[in-house]
Design a protein around this motif. Structure first.
Motif, short mmCIF file in Angstrom:
data_model
loop_
_atom_site.label_atom_id
_atom_site.label_comp_id
_atom_site.label_asym_id
_atom_site.label_seq_id
_atom_site.Cartn_x
_atom_site.Cartn_y
_atom_site.Cartn_z
N ASP A 4 0.57 -1.49 -0.15
CA ASP A 4 0.20 -0.08 0.51
C ASP A 4 0.83 1.44 -0.14
O ASP A 4 0.64 2.40 -0.62
N ALA A 5 1.59 1.07 0.38
CA ALA A 5 2.96 2.44 0.89
C ALA A 5 4.09 2.88 -0.55
O ALA A 5 3.64 3.75 -1.36
N ALA A 6 4.13 1.69 -1.38
CA ALA A 6 4.80 1.64 -2.29
C ALA A 6 4.15 2.16 -3.47
O ALA A 6 4.04 2.72 -4.65
N ARG A 7 2.71 1.36 -3.36
CA ARG A 7 1.30 2.00 -4.54
C ARG A 7 0.88 3.13 -4.12
O ARG A 7 1.61 4.51 -5.66
N SER A 8 0.38 4.01 -2.99
CA SER A 8 0.21 5.26 -2.69
C SER A 8 1.60 6.05 -3.08
O SER A 8 1.31 7.11 -3.87
N ALA A 9 3.03 5.80 -3.07
CA ALA A 9 3.83 6.59 -3.52
C ALA A 9 4.03 6.84 -5.04
O ALA A 9 4.07 8.52 -5.31
N LEU A 14 2.88 10.43 -9.93
CA LEU A 14 2.34 10.54 -11.20
C LEU A 14 1.37 11.54 -10.79
O LEU A 14 1.08 12.52 -12.18
N LEU A 15 0.31 12.07 -10.19
CA LEU A 15 -0.84 12.96 -9.89
C LEU A 15 -0.35 14.38 -10.18
O LEU A 15 -1.05 15.46 -10.49
N PHE A 16 0.77 13.46 -8.64
CA PHE A 16 0.87 15.34 -8.64
C PHE A 16 2.74 15.91 -9.01
O PHE A 16 2.72 17.37 -9.38
N LEU A 39 4.18 -6.72 -4.81
CA LEU A 39 5.33 -5.97 -5.24
C LEU A 39 6.48 -6.11 -6.09
O LEU A 39 6.67 -4.58 -6.69
N ASP A 40 5.77 -6.92 -6.46
CA ASP A 40 6.79 -7.06 -7.40
C ASP A 40 6.11 -6.44 -8.82
O ASP A 40 6.82 -5.99 -9.67
N ALA A 41 4.93 -6.34 -8.99
CA ALA A 41 4.28 -5.69 -9.98
C ALA A 41 4.54 -4.16 -10.16
O ALA A 41 5.02 -3.75 -11.70
N LEU A 42 4.39 -3.77 -9.13
CA LEU A 42 4.76 -2.34 -9.34
C LEU A 42 5.98 -2.83 -9.35
O LEU A 42 6.55 -1.07 -10.31
N LEU A 72 10.90 1.48 -0.31
CA LEU A 72 9.55 0.79 -0.55
C LEU A 72 9.85 -0.39 -1.00
O LEU A 72 8.00 -0.95 -0.91
N PHE A 73 10.31 -1.02 -1.36
CA PHE A 73 10.48 -2.26 -2.18
C PHE A 73 11.47 -3.29 -1.49
O PHE A 73 11.67 -4.14 -2.20
N GLY A 74 12.14 -3.19 -0.16
CA GLY A 74 12.42 -4.10 0.40
C GLY A 74 13.64 -4.72 -0.12
O GLY A 74 14.77 -4.33 -0.65
N ARG A 75 14.21 -6.23 -0.25
CA ARG A 75 14.53 -6.69 -0.93
C ARG A 75 15.03 -7.01 -1.60
O ARG A 75 15.74 -6.73 -2.83
N ARG A 76 13.72 -6.15 -2.82
CA ARG A 76 13.97 -6.02 -4.48
C ARG A 76 14.94 -5.11 -5.08
O ARG A 76 15.46 -5.52 -5.31
N ALA A 77 15.02 -3.69 -4.04
CA ALA A 77 15.68 -3.06 -4.45
C ALA A 77 17.64 -3.28 -3.94
O ALA A 77 17.72 -3.10 -4.21
N ALA A 78 17.64 -3.74 -2.27
CA ALA A 78 18.98 -4.49 -2.15
C ALA A 78 18.98 -5.89 -3.54
O ALA A 78 20.15 -5.53 -3.00
N THR A 79 18.21 -6.34 -4.08
CA THR A 79 19.04 -7.59 -4.64
C THR A 79 18.92 -7.16 -5.92
O THR A 79 20.00 -8.15 -6.53
N HIS A 80 18.51 -6.55 -6.55
CA HIS A 80 18.74 -6.00 -8.51
C HIS A 80 20.31 -5.13 -7.93
O HIS A 80 20.49 -4.25 -7.63
N ARG A 81 20.70 -6.37 -8.93
CA ARG A 81 22.07 -5.57 -9.09
C ARG A 81 21.87 -3.82 -9.77
O ARG A 81 23.09 -2.98 -9.65
N SER A 82 21.19 -4.38 -11.01
CA SER A 82 21.22 -2.80 -11.74
C SER A 82 19.63 -2.19 -11.12
O SER A 82 18.86 -3.21 -11.13
N ASN A 83 19.62 -1.05 -10.71
CA ASN A 83 18.18 -0.58 -10.13
C ASN A 83 18.36 0.57 -11.34
O ASN A 83 17.60 1.31 -11.40
#
Length: 88
Positions: A4-9, A14-16, A39-42, A72-83
């Protein structure tokens, strides 16, 4: 909840931060953000968000703003070598 936090952010960016982008593109992305199932989809919608923001803010600023959401993406951001936020 992180989802919810990632989606809202992302929706807020996008809107603002890019209110004047092409309406059809904005509405389509907004719908995909709202109905992303996890979270993966986001995570995989980030390049589209950068593209939307870049229309108004420029590529570099758009990338910086979306990178600011990485925590907001936890391990996804940390484990992806290329951001990389550039769509393929």
């Amino acid at each position: 909840m992180l989802l919810d936090a990632a989606r809202s952010a992302m929706i807020e960016l996008l809107l603002f931060d890019a209110p004047a982008i092409e309406e059809t593109f904005q509405l389509g992305l907004l719908q995909r953000l709202r109905y992303a199932s996890d979270l993966d989809a986001l995570w995989y919608l980030r390049p589209e968000l950068v593209s939307a923001l870049a229309q108004q803010l420029g590529e570099r600023e758009a990338q910086l703003r979306v990178l600011g959401l990485s925590h907001l993406f936890g391990r996804r951001a940390a484990t992806h070598r290329s951001n990389s936020l550039v769509g393929r």
